[in-house]
Motif scaffolding. Sequence first.
Motif, PDB file in Angstrom:
ATOM      1  N   LEU A 184      -7.034   9.456   0.701  1.00  0.00           N
ATOM      2  CA  LEU A 184      -7.826   9.442  -0.528  1.00  0.00           C
ATOM      3  C   LEU A 184      -6.942   9.591  -1.762  1.00  0.00           C
ATOM      4  N   SER A 185      -5.891  10.398  -1.659  1.00  0.00           N
ATOM      5  CA  SER A 185      -4.975  10.549  -2.789  1.00  0.00           C
ATOM      6  C   SER A 185      -4.271   9.232  -3.100  1.00  0.00           C
ATOM      7  N   VAL A 186      -3.854   8.516  -2.061  1.00  0.00           N
ATOM      8  CA  VAL A 186      -3.227   7.210  -2.277  1.00  0.00           C
ATOM      9  C   VAL A 186      -4.218   6.257  -2.930  1.00  0.00           C
ATOM     10  N   MET A 187      -5.460   6.244  -2.455  1.00  0.00           N
ATOM     11  CA  MET A 187      -6.473   5.379  -3.033  1.00  0.00           C
ATOM     12  C   MET A 187      -6.688   5.699  -4.511  1.00  0.00           C
ATOM     13  N   GLY A 188      -6.719   6.989  -4.837  1.00  0.00           N
ATOM     14  CA  GLY A 188      -6.927   7.388  -6.225  1.00  0.00           C
ATOM     15  C   GLY A 188      -5.773   7.023  -7.132  1.00  0.00           C
TER      16      GLY A 188
ATOM     17  N   MET B 186     -12.975  -0.922  -8.675  1.00  0.00           N
ATOM     18  CA  MET B 186     -12.972  -0.960  -7.230  1.00  0.00           C
ATOM     19  C   MET B 186     -12.594  -2.358  -6.758  1.00  0.00           C
ATOM     20  N   SER B 187     -11.695  -2.407  -5.781  1.00  0.00           N
ATOM     21  CA  SER B 187     -11.255  -3.676  -5.209  1.00  0.00           C
ATOM     22  C   SER B 187     -11.513  -3.666  -3.715  1.00  0.00           C
ATOM     23  N   ARG B 188     -11.643  -4.860  -3.138  1.00  0.00           N
ATOM     24  CA  ARG B 188     -11.865  -4.967  -1.700  1.00  0.00           C
ATOM     25  C   ARG B 188     -10.648  -4.499  -0.922  1.00  0.00           C
ATOM     26  N   HIS B 189      -9.465  -4.677  -1.491  1.00  0.00           N
ATOM     27  CA  HIS B 189      -8.225  -4.323  -0.805  1.00  0.00           C
ATOM     28  C   HIS B 189      -7.573  -3.136  -1.505  1.00  0.00           C
ATOM     29  N   MET B 190      -7.434  -2.056  -0.773  1.00  0.00           N
ATOM     30  CA  MET B 190      -6.832  -0.855  -1.323  1.00  0.00           C
ATOM     31  C   MET B 190      -5.590  -0.502  -0.518  1.00  0.00           C
ATOM     32  N   PRO B 191      -4.567   0.049  -1.161  1.00  0.00           N
ATOM     33  CA  PRO B 191      -3.352   0.414  -0.415  1.00  0.00           C
ATOM     34  C   PRO B 191      -3.630   1.553   0.555  1.00  0.00           C
ATOM     35  N   ARG B 192      -2.965   1.498   1.691  1.00  0.00           N
ATOM     36  CA  ARG B 192      -3.063   2.552   2.690  1.00  0.00           C
ATOM     37  C   ARG B 192      -1.662   3.008   3.063  1.00  0.00           C
ATOM     38  N   PRO B 193      -1.516   4.288   3.359  1.00  0.00           N
ATOM     39  CA  PRO B 193      -0.194   4.770   3.742  1.00  0.00           C
ATOM     40  C   PRO B 193       0.278   4.113   5.033  1.00  0.00           C
ATOM     41  N   ARG B 194       1.553   3.777   5.062  1.00  0.00           N
ATOM     42  CA  ARG B 194       2.149   3.311   6.305  1.00  0.00           C
ATOM     43  C   ARG B 194       2.513   4.504   7.187  1.00  0.00           C
ATOM     44  N   HIS B 195       2.937   5.596   6.545  1.00  0.00           N
ATOM     45  CA  HIS B 195       3.218   6.845   7.235  1.00  0.00           C
ATOM     46  C   HIS B 195       2.754   7.989   6.342  1.00  0.00           C
ATOM     47  N   TRP B 196       2.439   9.119   6.956  1.00  0.00           N
ATOM     48  CA  TRP B 196       2.016  10.269   6.160  1.00  0.00           C
ATOM     49  C   TRP B 196       2.402  11.548   6.888  1.00  0.00           C
ATOM     50  N   ILE B 197       2.486  12.618   6.125  1.00  0.00           N
ATOM     51  CA  ILE B 197       2.751  13.938   6.676  1.00  0.00           C
ATOM     52  C   ILE B 197       2.078  14.970   5.779  1.00  0.00           C
ATOM     53  N   SER B 198       1.573  16.020   6.396  1.00  0.00           N
ATOM     54  CA  SER B 198       0.985  17.126   5.644  1.00  0.00           C
ATOM     55  C   SER B 198       1.805  18.380   5.914  1.00  0.00           C
ATOM     56  N   LEU B 199       2.402  18.915   4.871  1.00  0.00           N
ATOM     57  CA  LEU B 199       3.177  20.150   4.987  1.00  0.00           C
ATOM     58  C   LEU B 199       2.285  21.332   4.611  1.00  0.00           C
ATOM     59  N   PRO B 200       2.256  22.378   5.423  1.00  0.00           N
ATOM     60  CA  PRO B 200       1.397  23.536   5.120  1.00  0.00           C
ATOM     61  C   PRO B 200       2.008  24.433   4.053  1.00  0.00           C
ATOM     62  N   VAL B 201       2.452  23.825   2.976  1.00  0.00           N
ATOM     63  CA  VAL B 201       3.048  24.581   1.881  1.00  0.00           C
ATOM     64  C   VAL B 201       2.587  23.970   0.559  1.00  0.00           C
ATOM     65  N   GLY B 202       2.080  24.834  -0.321  1.00  0.00           N
ATOM     66  CA  GLY B 202       1.642  24.414  -1.643  1.00  0.00           C
ATOM     67  C   GLY B 202       2.066  25.458  -2.660  1.00  0.00           C
TER      68      GLY B 202
ATOM     69  N   LEU C  40       0.678   2.165  -8.107  1.00  0.00           N
ATOM     70  CA  LEU C  40       1.504   1.616  -7.040  1.00  0.00           C
ATOM     71  C   LEU C  40       1.797   0.156  -7.329  1.00  0.00           C
ATOM     72  N   ASP C  41       2.532  -0.073  -8.390  1.00  0.00           N
ATOM     73  CA  ASP C  41       2.884  -1.419  -8.816  1.00  0.00           C
ATOM     74  C   ASP C  41       4.262  -1.374  -9.450  1.00  0.00           C
ATOM     75  N   GLY C  42       5.247  -1.909  -8.761  1.00  0.00           N
ATOM     76  CA  GLY C  42       6.600  -1.875  -9.280  1.00  0.00           C
ATOM     77  C   GLY C  42       7.141  -3.222  -9.663  1.00  0.00           C
TER      78      GLY C  42
ATOM     79  N   VAL D 200       4.112   4.313   1.152  1.00  0.00           N
ATOM     80  CA  VAL D 200       3.385   3.060   0.992  1.00  0.00           C
ATOM     81  C   VAL D 200       4.384   1.936   0.796  1.00  0.00           C
ATOM     82  N   GLU D 201       4.235   0.876   1.573  1.00  0.00           N
ATOM     83  CA  GLU D 201       5.071  -0.309   1.389  1.00  0.00           C
ATOM     84  C   GLU D 201       4.371  -1.224   0.396  1.00  0.00           C
ATOM     85  N   LEU D 202       5.080  -1.624  -0.645  1.00  0.00           N
ATOM     86  CA  LEU D 202       4.495  -2.430  -1.708  1.00  0.00           C
ATOM     87  C   LEU D 202       4.757  -3.900  -1.421  1.00  0.00           C
TER      88      LEU D 202
END
Length: 376
Positions: free
Chosen positions: A134-138, A194-210, A143-145, A170-172
């Motif tokens: 959801l964060s990537v979607m937001g 809103m677009s039909r095609h939204m970027p999705r993570p290729r890999h992700w990790i959640s660290l239990p530290v904030g 995400l445009d280089g 995310v691979e662009l």
Amino acid sequence: MRRGTAAGRRDSAPKGGRESGIYAALDLGTNNCRLMIATFSNSQFKIVEAFSRIVRLGEGLAHSGRLHDRAMERAMKALKICAEKIEKRGAAQVRAVATQACRIARNGRDFIARVERETGLKLTIISPEEEAHLSVMGCASLLDGRDLDPIARAALVMDVGGGSTELSWVELAQGGAGEGDGSQLDAQQRTLRMSRHMPRPRHWISLPVGVVNLAERFPEPETGDPEAWFETMVDDVTQRLGNFSAADGLRPHFAAGEAYIVGTSGAITSLAGMHLGLDRYDRSQVDGLWMEHRHCRTVIDKLLQLGRSGRELEPCIGRDRADLVLAGAAILEAVQRQWPCTRLRVADRGLREGLLLSMARKKTRRRRRGRSKGPA
């Protein structure tokens, strides 16, 4: 530590039964309670109201394993305000989520039930994977280089929360996943498309530290070398991240200068506000801002020199973030060292925008399925 590659999933159904073009997205995090209300028409959101309050729901959670009474009371006050705003605006589509604090607290689900009894809000505890997606979607429009030199081929979205940090690689495709392939937020018009095609993570990790649990585990010393204290926090995060190798296939893009980091958190936006020398925080100047690693280090060094009392006087930090901003900076520094790249793009957006877009996409899919069935 939670980790994985992109996998299919289903969003939870939006709440509410009234037909309306008004949507509400609520994010109850470990540190903040955030609400965004928007109208939706012609595949476009227009933000009509936003609310954010630091509640520190996860205060003391790392030591006790439970949500403390004072923390829950702070959160309840903010949630009651959110419920009133949602009711006043007549939002028919509502999605309210809770993240790390409620995920790990022994009394987290009891608190969720209490919230529903006292406010009517039905909070869903989402997984780290869904939070990352959801964060990537937001952040899709960042995400445009294609306009960068060299063109960006990859991005690392880091969502620094109070109790966890989600990292998404995310691979662009063809150098961008922004306007032509995703959503676009206009800071002036406050629109989200809103677009039909939204970027999705290729890999992700959640660290239990904030920022909350890191600051609690490494309290700022009253005397001694502040740089050594900061490096201790950086080392802690680095150790947690160091064993993750699933995204190593994208490292050549970082080595070639064809990648950048998108940072979404209050700590990172605070660094950006100080970098700009703002007299007061201004989202329109911060959101989407490009910074370099050296700019971040300059601000961090200044924050270390100021001490907590000095940071409280900074207009883009204040008393609520004075003891947390350097914990967030340490997480950013650790990620920048593990995934070296010069460029950082600051995001004053993320999970709430992703929630809005996920609701709109689900409604659009239902309409398409209805049309495809045709008349009975």
